[in-house]
Design a protein around this motif. Structure first.
Motif, mmCIF file in Angstrom:
data_model
loop_
_atom_site.group_PDB
_atom_site.id
_atom_site.type_symbol
_atom_site.label_atom_id
_atom_site.label_comp_id
_atom_site.label_asym_id
_atom_site.label_seq_id
_atom_site.Cartn_x
_atom_site.Cartn_y
_atom_site.Cartn_z
ATOM 1 N N ASP A 1 0.824 -1.218 0.000
ATOM 2 C CA ASP A 1 0.000 0.000 0.000
ATOM 3 C C ASP A 1 0.860 1.272 0.000
ATOM 4 O O ASP A 1 0.471 2.293 0.564
ATOM 5 N N SER B 1 2.515 4.769 -0.642
ATOM 6 C CA SER B 1 2.135 6.071 -1.215
ATOM 7 C C SER B 1 3.432 6.754 -1.622
ATOM 8 O O SER B 1 4.354 6.860 -0.809
ATOM 9 N N TYR C 1 4.968 10.279 -3.559
ATOM 10 C CA TYR C 1 4.708 11.629 -4.056
ATOM 11 C C TYR C 1 5.925 12.068 -4.851
ATOM 12 O O TYR C 1 7.022 12.203 -4.295
ATOM 13 N N GLN D 1 1.291 11.369 -8.255
ATOM 14 C CA GLN D 1 1.048 10.710 -6.979
ATOM 15 C C GLN D 1 0.744 9.255 -7.275
ATOM 16 O O GLN D 1 -0.139 8.947 -8.083
ATOM 17 N N SER E 1 -0.090 5.357 -5.936
ATOM 18 C CA SER E 1 -0.695 4.622 -4.826
ATOM 19 C C SER E 1 -0.657 3.135 -5.116
ATOM 20 O O SER E 1 -1.229 2.687 -6.117
ATOM 21 N N GLY E 2 0.004 2.403 -4.227
ATOM 22 C CA GLY E 2 -0.008 0.953 -4.348
ATOM 23 C C GLY E 2 1.178 0.443 -5.145
ATOM 24 O O GLY E 2 1.755 1.132 -5.995
ATOM 25 N N TYR F 1 3.335 1.670 -8.518
ATOM 26 C CA TYR F 1 4.731 2.014 -8.237
ATOM 27 C C TYR F 1 5.670 1.247 -9.153
ATOM 28 O O TYR F 1 6.654 1.793 -9.662
ATOM 29 N N ARG G 1 6.097 4.760 2.381
ATOM 30 C CA ARG G 1 5.853 6.111 1.877
ATOM 31 C C ARG G 1 7.169 6.626 1.336
ATOM 32 O O ARG G 1 8.230 6.396 1.925
#
Lengths: 121, 121
Positions: free
Chosen positions: B35, B37, B39, B44, B46-47, B51, B106
Motif C-alpha cells: 500500500d 504512497s 509523491y 502521486q 498509490s499501491g 509504483y 511512503r
C-alpha cells in the motif's frame, strides 16, 4: 542551546535553517562560508555575496516551513522540508550541505521548479 | 551482507536503491509495501502495482547513478543522488522514505523536472 548528540554538520545546517526560515538573513549568513558554492535548479551561486542575494530573494516568498527530515554527520547534512509560499505548501525541497568549521562551504539544493511556479492564468 | 551499525530504515532504503539502480526491478519491489504512497513531481502513486510501473519506466532511462548522501534512523531514511540519463548527469534527486518492517510505506521524491527534460531542439 547545544545538544551533544547532534553531529557537527547537522548542528550547523539546523542553525542555518532556523535562521533563514525565521527571516533572519544576517544570522543565516553567519553560517555561510565566504567562498560557498551552491547548486540550485537553473542556478549556480558562487560566494557569500551572491548567496545572500539568492537567499534573500527566496526568503521574501516564504510564509512558513514544515521540516520533515534532518540528518547529518561530521561533514555532511541533509534537510528535507516543505517551504510554504503563496503558491504552494506541498512541494518538497531537499538540501545537502557540506560543512567545515561551522560554516557551509557547499550546498546542493533540489526542488521542482514547476511546482513552485505561479498558477497558470 | 548486514551491517549492525546501519539503522533499519536506512538499510532498507539502501537495499532498495541498490536493487533498482542495478536494473533489478523484482528485487527492488521486495522492499516496497503493497500500500505504498509515493509523491513525485507531478505524480502521486498509490499501491505497489502503480509504483512498479512508475519505477520500471524511470529505470529504462537510468544509465548510472552517483549517490552522495545516505542517512536514516529507525523509521526514516533520506538519499541524495545524481541519476545519470541520456540527457543529464548533474541534476540531483532526493528521496525521503518512511519504512516499517523492512518495507517502504511512503516515499517523497524530489527532482527538478526541467533539468531532466530532453534538450530543446
Amino acid at each position: 542551546m547545544t545538544h551533544p548528540s547532534i553531529p557537527p554538520a547537522l548542528a550547523t545546517a539546523l542553525a542555518y535553517h532556523d535562521a533563514w526560515t525565521s527571516q533572519d538573513l544576517d544570522r543565516a549568513m553567519t553560517y555561510i562560508a565566504r567562498d560557498i558554492s551552491c547548486y540550485a535548479p537553473g542556478a549556480q551561486i558562487s560566494g557569500a555575496g551572491q548567496y545572500r542575494d539568492f537567499l534573500g530573494g527566496f526568503m521574501t516568498q516564504l510564509t512558513a516551513v514544515e521540516t520533515v527530515a534532518a540528518f547529518g554527520d561530521d561533514t555532511t547534512a541533509v534537510l528535507f522540508y516543505y517551504p510554504h509560499t503563496a503558491n504552494t505548501s506541498d512541494a518538497p525541497t531537499a538540501e545537502c550541505f557540506t560543512v567545515a568549521d561551522g560554516k557551509i562551504t557547499r550546498s546542493v539544493l533540489v526542488f521542482d521548479r514547476p511546482s513552485f511556479a505561479p498558477p497558470q492564468r
